[in-house]
Scaffold this motif. Structure first.
Motif, PDB file in Angstrom:
ATOM      1  N   ASN A   1       9.951 -37.111  -9.899  1.00 10.10           N
ATOM      2  CA  ASN A   1       8.637 -36.518  -8.353  1.00 10.10           C
ATOM      3  C   ASN A   1       8.631 -34.925  -8.124  1.00 10.10           C
ATOM      4  OD1 ASN A   1       9.597 -38.654  -6.262  1.00 10.10           O
ATOM      5  ND2 ASN A   1      11.774 -37.892  -7.406  1.00 10.10           N
ATOM      6  N   SER A   2       8.454 -33.932  -9.498  1.00  9.11           N
ATOM      7  CA  SER A   2       8.012 -32.907  -9.252  1.00  9.11           C
ATOM      8  C   SER A   2       6.634 -33.012  -9.516  1.00  9.11           C
ATOM      9  CB  SER A   2       8.949 -31.975 -10.503  1.00  9.11           C
ATOM     10  OG  SER A   2       8.601 -32.245 -11.982  1.00  9.11           O
ATOM     11  N   VAL A   3       6.031 -33.661  -9.909  1.00  6.85           N
ATOM     12  CA  VAL A   3       4.404 -34.201 -10.440  1.00  6.85           C
ATOM     13  C   VAL A   3       3.947 -35.100  -9.311  1.00  6.85           C
ATOM     14  CG1 VAL A   3       5.129 -33.483 -12.374  1.00  6.85           C
ATOM     15  CG2 VAL A   3       4.954 -36.050 -12.476  1.00  6.85           C
ATOM     16  N   LYS A   4       4.660 -35.578  -8.172  1.00  9.81           N
ATOM     17  CA  LYS A   4       4.164 -36.099  -7.040  1.00  9.81           C
ATOM     18  C   LYS A   4       4.187 -35.550  -5.695  1.00  9.81           C
ATOM     19  CE  LYS A   4       6.686 -40.312  -6.374  1.00  9.81           C
ATOM     20  NZ  LYS A   4       7.590 -41.080  -6.191  1.00  9.81           N
ATOM     21  N   SER A   5       3.059 -36.088  -5.332  1.00 11.52           N
ATOM     22  CA  SER A   5       2.480 -35.250  -3.598  1.00 11.52           C
ATOM     23  C   SER A   5       3.533 -35.769  -2.726  1.00 11.52           C
ATOM     24  CB  SER A   5       1.568 -35.268  -3.044  1.00 11.52           C
ATOM     25  OG  SER A   5       1.470 -37.048  -2.970  1.00 11.52           O
TER      26      SER A   5
END
Length: 272
Positions: free
Chosen positions: A28-32
């Motif tokens: 989730n750290s690389v998701k909007s």
């Protein structure tokens, strides 16, 4: 065969359960923000992939300073724990003196009584020593927190070192200090790796003492620095998850480096 499969299945299930929160943070750290709330379990797609959280963390905060503070505190505390814990364990396991058992029992109380119960006294002591808002205060607290466990683990391993090795070294004219550093410490490396893993993770992840003893901008640790992205009404989840991802990577690397020694340390007692 069936029993072995059941054991491996249980261990695999526990591994997945332990790694699931870490994987969830990294994904989730690389998701909007919208993708995080729509489906937090989904992998990032080309539409939802974003590194805005990492950009905010590295550009708008002193995250590298916080990271360095956590690294310095953890490594310094770990060095002190291993050194003083090993020295105390050597004294308690090798030499017989008046008060040996009483001292061992006193050290064992350090495991049974949480150090947070003495927060007020610790804060008063640090104020008198003028160590508030210094990394030294955190190093001292984490050393005091980790030494009792180190003494208990290392003393048991030192008792298993054959006395013939120590007697042979003494016959060769080697002093007690040299025996400790050149004979004993190399033989208990698995135990020291076990102590390192069990003490470095609480020191790195701790929020309580950095918030009380070192809350200033120049002495903040990673866990305390992450809190600035969490507000009462609005939370920047991209930045929070990005900061947590950057914070968890060093622990994963150190754990991977110590994993083999850790397993040897945990199983040595049962085998012997």
């Amino acid at each position: 065969m069936r029993g072995r499969l059941m054991v491996h299945g249980a261990l695999m299930a526990y591994t997945l359960l332990a790694l699931f929160p870490i994987a969830l943070i990294l994904i989730n750290s690389v998701k909007s923000r919208e993708a995080i709330f729509d489906d937090p379990l989904a992998l990032p797609t080309m539409e939802s992939l974003t590194f805005i959280g990492f950009q905010k963390v590295l550009a708008s905060t002193h995250f590298l300073l916080y990271f360095g503070n956590s690294l310095v505190v953890t490594l310094a505390a770990l060095f002190c724990i291993l050194l003083f814990g090993a020295m105390a364990a050597w004294a308690l396991s090798e030499y017989r003196f008046m008060g040996n058992r009483v001292l061992a029992l006193f050290i064992a109380f350090g495991i049974m009584i949480p150090i947070r119960l003495g927060t007020v006294s610790i804060l008063e002591l640090m104020v008198r020593l003028e160590l508030v808002n210094t990394l030294t205060a955190l190093v001292l607290v984490y050393t005091a927190q980790g030494v009792p466990l180190a003494v208990m683990i290392l003393s048991e391993f030192m008792r298993q070192v054959p006395s013939e090795l120590k007697d042979a070294a003494r016959c060769d004219g080697i002093g007690e200090v040299a025996i400790f550093f050149r004979v004993i410490l190399p033989l208990i490396r698995p135990a020291m790796a076990t102590v390192a893993v069990f003490t470095m993770i609480p020191a790195w992840n701790d929020l309580w003492f950095p918030l009380i003893l070192a809350p200033s901008e120049r002495t903040r640790t990673v866990t305390l620095g992450v809190q600035q992205f969490i507000g009462q009404y609005v939370t920047d989840w991209n930045s929070v998850l990005a900061a947590l991802s950057l914070a968890v990577i060093p622990m994963l690397i150190l754990y991977a480096l110590f994993s083999r020694q850790l397993i040897r340390g945990l199983t040595a007692g049962a085998v012997k």
